[in-house]
Design an enzyme around this catalytic site. Sequence first.
Site, PDB file in Angstrom:
ATOM      1  N   LYS A  15       0.647   4.436   7.031  1.00 24.64           N
ATOM      2  CA  LYS A  15       0.032   5.286   6.007  1.00 24.64           C
ATOM      3  C   LYS A  15       0.533   6.727   6.175  1.00 24.64           C
ATOM      4  CE  LYS A  15      -2.862   2.258   4.120  1.00 24.64           C
ATOM      5  NZ  LYS A  15      -2.211   1.071   4.734  1.00 24.64           N
TER       6      LYS A  15
ATOM      7  N   SER B 177       0.812  -1.218   0.000  1.00 24.98           N
ATOM      8  CA  SER B 177       0.000   0.000   0.000  1.00 24.98           C
ATOM      9  C   SER B 177       0.845   1.268   0.000  1.00 24.98           C
ATOM     10  CB  SER B 177      -0.953   0.016   1.201  1.00 24.98           C
ATOM     11  OG  SER B 177      -0.234   0.142   2.414  1.00 24.98           O
TER      12      SER B 177
END
Length: 224
Positions: A179, A142
């Site tokens: 993230k 990701s």
Amino acid sequence: MLDHPKLTARQQQILDLIQAAISRTGAPPTRAEIANTLGFKSANAAEEHLQALARKGVIELVSGTSRGIRLRTDTVRNINAARGTSFGLPLSALAPLMLPLVGRVAAGSPILAQEHIDQTYSVEPSLFQTRPDYLLRVRGMSMRDAGIMDGDLLAVQSAHEARNGQIVVARLGDEVTVKRLRRTTQGVELLPENPDYPVIRVAPEEAFAIEGLAVGLIRNSMSM
């Protein structure tokens, strides 16, 4: 005597910029950011210098990503040692860091709980500008476009606050994720660096906490 490539003044500037960006945000700069910071007329000029650094074995360029710049840690360590510095710190004052490697994190338990620690690594301090507290094994792709790949070891400084744009280790409910943080008037968003993954919008009722800041990266080929 340490074996390391000779860099031009401009190449050294770019290397310092890359190291500082990774330390500050957890990710390398884009070509456009390098060009803007150093006053190049275009990102192409930055690309030429990056290619030269890659040919000298200082960095590795990952195709297809805007932040696909990865430091070759052995070479960078030798360059820093030859300069007598380690990201502005006196080399003589540094000792090897003993960093716990965190594997999978069980729901609801502290990241550094003993059962999560797979092993302990002895790591050169010269790899980091900001001292990390632990390593976290990255799972999934990701964050690919930030140069963070599956299996890499993310160096993390424990923290509960972060600035917009920093790459964080966050706990959302029972999950721990890596993230990029974005705060908006509507709330908190956790941004992937891969268009194949969705933005995570944190609902007001969800349990959310920042656990740490990304301050560096050890490539998966170095972690074997």
